[in-house]
Design a protein around this motif. Sequence first.
Motif, PDB file in Angstrom:
ATOM      1  N   ASN A   1       0.826  -1.209   0.000  1.00 44.56           N
ATOM      2  CA  ASN A   1       0.000   0.000   0.000  1.00 44.56           C
ATOM      3  C   ASN A   1       0.855   1.252   0.000  1.00 44.56           C
ATOM      4  O   ASN A   1       0.537   2.241  -0.668  1.00 44.56           O
ATOM      5  CB  ASN A   1      -0.934   0.011   1.210  1.00 44.56           C
ATOM      6  CG  ASN A   1      -2.168  -0.839   0.994  1.00 44.56           C
ATOM      7  OD1 ASN A   1      -2.614  -1.018  -0.128  1.00 44.56           O
ATOM      8  ND2 ASN A   1      -2.713  -1.377   2.068  1.00 44.56           N
ATOM      9  N   ASP A   2       1.936   1.234   0.772  1.00 41.88           N
ATOM     10  CA  ASP A   2       2.845   2.389   0.804  1.00 41.88           C
ATOM     11  C   ASP A   2       3.428   2.646  -0.577  1.00 41.88           C
ATOM     12  O   ASP A   2       3.603   3.802  -0.992  1.00 41.88           O
ATOM     13  CB  ASP A   2       3.973   2.148   1.803  1.00 41.88           C
ATOM     14  CG  ASP A   2       3.488   2.172   3.246  1.00 41.88           C
ATOM     15  OD1 ASP A   2       2.398   2.726   3.498  1.00 41.88           O
ATOM     16  OD2 ASP A   2       4.195   1.631   4.120  1.00 41.88           O
TER      17      ASP A   2
ATOM     18  N   PHE B   1       0.752   4.235  -2.652  1.00 48.70           N
ATOM     19  CA  PHE B   1       0.467   5.567  -2.127  1.00 48.70           C
ATOM     20  C   PHE B   1       1.525   6.583  -2.560  1.00 48.70           C
ATOM     21  O   PHE B   1       1.277   7.790  -2.554  1.00 48.70           O
ATOM     22  CB  PHE B   1       0.401   5.507  -0.605  1.00 48.70           C
ATOM     23  CG  PHE B   1      -0.682   6.364  -0.016  1.00 48.70           C
ATOM     24  CD1 PHE B   1      -1.729   6.834  -0.774  1.00 48.70           C
ATOM     25  CD2 PHE B   1      -0.655   6.676   1.335  1.00 48.70           C
ATOM     26  CE1 PHE B   1      -2.730   7.606  -0.232  1.00 48.70           C
ATOM     27  CE2 PHE B   1      -1.649   7.456   1.897  1.00 48.70           C
ATOM     28  CZ  PHE B   1      -2.689   7.920   1.109  1.00 48.70           C
TER      29      PHE B   1
ATOM     30  N   PHE C   1      -5.118   4.899  -6.899  1.00 49.51           N
ATOM     31  CA  PHE C   1      -4.781   5.789  -5.789  1.00 49.51           C
ATOM     32  C   PHE C   1      -5.715   5.569  -4.596  1.00 49.51           C
ATOM     33  O   PHE C   1      -5.316   5.753  -3.439  1.00 49.51           O
ATOM     34  CB  PHE C   1      -4.861   7.249  -6.252  1.00 49.51           C
ATOM     35  CG  PHE C   1      -4.506   8.244  -5.195  1.00 49.51           C
ATOM     36  CD1 PHE C   1      -3.188   8.434  -4.818  1.00 49.51           C
ATOM     37  CD2 PHE C   1      -5.486   8.989  -4.561  1.00 49.51           C
ATOM     38  CE1 PHE C   1      -2.859   9.357  -3.825  1.00 49.51           C
ATOM     39  CE2 PHE C   1      -5.177   9.902  -3.576  1.00 49.51           C
ATOM     40  CZ  PHE C   1      -3.841  10.094  -3.216  1.00 49.51           C
ATOM     41  N   ASN C   2      -6.971   5.176  -4.857  1.00 48.48           N
ATOM     42  CA  ASN C   2      -7.941   4.961  -3.779  1.00 48.48           C
ATOM     43  C   ASN C   2      -7.710   3.661  -3.016  1.00 48.48           C
ATOM     44  O   ASN C   2      -8.170   3.527  -1.871  1.00 48.48           O
ATOM     45  CB  ASN C   2      -9.368   4.958  -4.338  1.00 48.48           C
ATOM     46  CG  ASN C   2      -9.898   6.348  -4.614  1.00 48.48           C
ATOM     47  OD1 ASN C   2      -9.502   7.312  -3.977  1.00 48.48           O
ATOM     48  ND2 ASN C   2     -10.800   6.464  -5.569  1.00 48.48           N
TER      49      ASN C   2
ATOM     50  N   PRO D   1      -4.995   2.127  -1.514  1.00 41.64           N
ATOM     51  CA  PRO D   1      -4.353   2.181  -0.195  1.00 41.64           C
ATOM     52  C   PRO D   1      -5.135   3.000   0.830  1.00 41.64           C
ATOM     53  O   PRO D   1      -5.029   2.749   2.034  1.00 41.64           O
ATOM     54  CB  PRO D   1      -2.988   2.822  -0.487  1.00 41.64           C
ATOM     55  CG  PRO D   1      -3.164   3.550  -1.772  1.00 41.64           C
ATOM     56  CD  PRO D   1      -4.158   2.753  -2.551  1.00 41.64           C
ATOM     57  N   VAL D   2      -5.923   3.968   0.363  1.00 40.77           N
ATOM     58  CA  VAL D   2      -6.727   4.764   1.291  1.00 40.77           C
ATOM     59  C   VAL D   2      -7.746   3.866   1.989  1.00 40.77           C
ATOM     60  O   VAL D   2      -7.854   3.842   3.224  1.00 40.77           O
ATOM     61  CB  VAL D   2      -7.441   5.913   0.554  1.00 40.77           C
ATOM     62  CG1 VAL D   2      -8.380   6.656   1.510  1.00 40.77           C
ATOM     63  CG2 VAL D   2      -6.432   6.874  -0.053  1.00 40.77           C
TER      64      VAL D   2
ATOM     65  N   ARG E   1      -6.060   1.163   4.304  1.00 37.35           N
ATOM     66  CA  ARG E   1      -5.620   1.669   5.601  1.00 37.35           C
ATOM     67  C   ARG E   1      -6.802   1.885   6.541  1.00 37.35           C
ATOM     68  O   ARG E   1      -6.734   1.562   7.735  1.00 37.35           O
ATOM     69  CB  ARG E   1      -4.848   2.978   5.418  1.00 37.35           C
ATOM     70  CG  ARG E   1      -3.459   2.795   4.827  1.00 37.35           C
ATOM     71  CD  ARG E   1      -2.800   4.139   4.569  1.00 37.35           C
ATOM     72  NE  ARG E   1      -1.452   3.984   4.052  1.00 37.35           N
ATOM     73  CZ  ARG E   1      -0.365   3.852   4.796  1.00 37.35           C
ATOM     74  NH1 ARG E   1      -0.491   3.839   6.119  1.00 37.35           N
ATOM     75  NH2 ARG E   1       0.819   3.730   4.261  1.00 37.35           N
TER      76      ARG E   1
ATOM     77  N   GLN F   1     -13.757  10.299  -0.619  1.00 39.22           N
ATOM     78  CA  GLN F   1     -13.001   9.917  -1.814  1.00 39.22           C
ATOM     79  C   GLN F   1     -13.757  10.258  -3.088  1.00 39.22           C
ATOM     80  O   GLN F   1     -13.146  10.526  -4.123  1.00 39.22           O
ATOM     81  CB  GLN F   1     -12.691   8.424  -1.782  1.00 39.22           C
ATOM     82  CG  GLN F   1     -11.754   7.998  -0.650  1.00 39.22           C
ATOM     83  CD  GLN F   1     -10.480   8.805  -0.622  1.00 39.22           C
ATOM     84  OE1 GLN F   1     -10.164   9.458   0.363  1.00 39.22           O
ATOM     85  NE2 GLN F   1      -9.743   8.801  -1.705  1.00 39.22           N
TER      86      GLN F   1
END
Length: 279
Positions: A118-119, A122, A151-152, A154-155, A158, A206
């Motif tokens: 995810n990092d 991101f 882009f969404n 990893p948001v 998390r 988002q």
Amino acid sequence: MNAAWQENIGKALANRSFVIGLTITGVIALMALISFIWTPYAVGAFDIAGKLKPPSSAHWLGTDHFGRDILSMIMVGSRNSIAVAFVSVAIGAGIGVPLGLWGAASGSVVDEVLMRFNDLIFAFPALLSAVMITAVFDPGTINAIIAIGIFNIPVFARVARAAALSLWPREFVIAASAIGKGSARITLDHILPNMAPLLIVQGTIQFSLGILAEAGLSYVGLGSQPPMPSWGRMLFEAQTMISIAPHMALFPGLAIVITVLGLNLLGDGLRDVLDPKFQ
């Protein structure tokens, strides 16, 4: 209708942010739906003799440098922005939430690997992702959706992971584990339902960011391509006309601002109404 729903509806109607946000969002959505069957003028109709006309009774928001009706273009552009934002949020939630839940349920090595992945995602904003995608493929709506959706991921991952980790030590989860339920069953029966309000609020946020991202990608030529109208491309086309026809930039800009404001107010209202504290 049970008491919980009645209480939530009462809280919603009493919440100013929710009511204003829902009204604005509803108007934008209605405008997008109407554009499928009617617009004041055909969005592809050029009228060079009537170009750069200011707002009038004939053209409520004026015309652009090709004589196209700006109101009609904003109406059609709204459905494009909504579609891109909605699908990209669905991609982010559809992949990110299961990843976050899996990491929280598995722990240790699996969780660490997923979070580092995810990092990595991101580290690449939607615009940079779109540049890389369009370096291989042509610019367009599909590529914009993919870039914003990536882009969404990893948001949502998390958010889902953090929420799930806070739920696993709770008594009802421990009790479910004690009677023999596996991690997957506990996640579906207890973890996911209790974190749903939080995911709904995050999805609204988002969604508004997706509107902005789509406008930004279209502004730099990586989003929706002509002849499909786009709020971002309308701003790009207006930048050289700002001194002689400011209405070309004013109204698409207002459309973006009002839509994002409405979605943010709706998100704030939902947060207060749903009170996403885990039950």
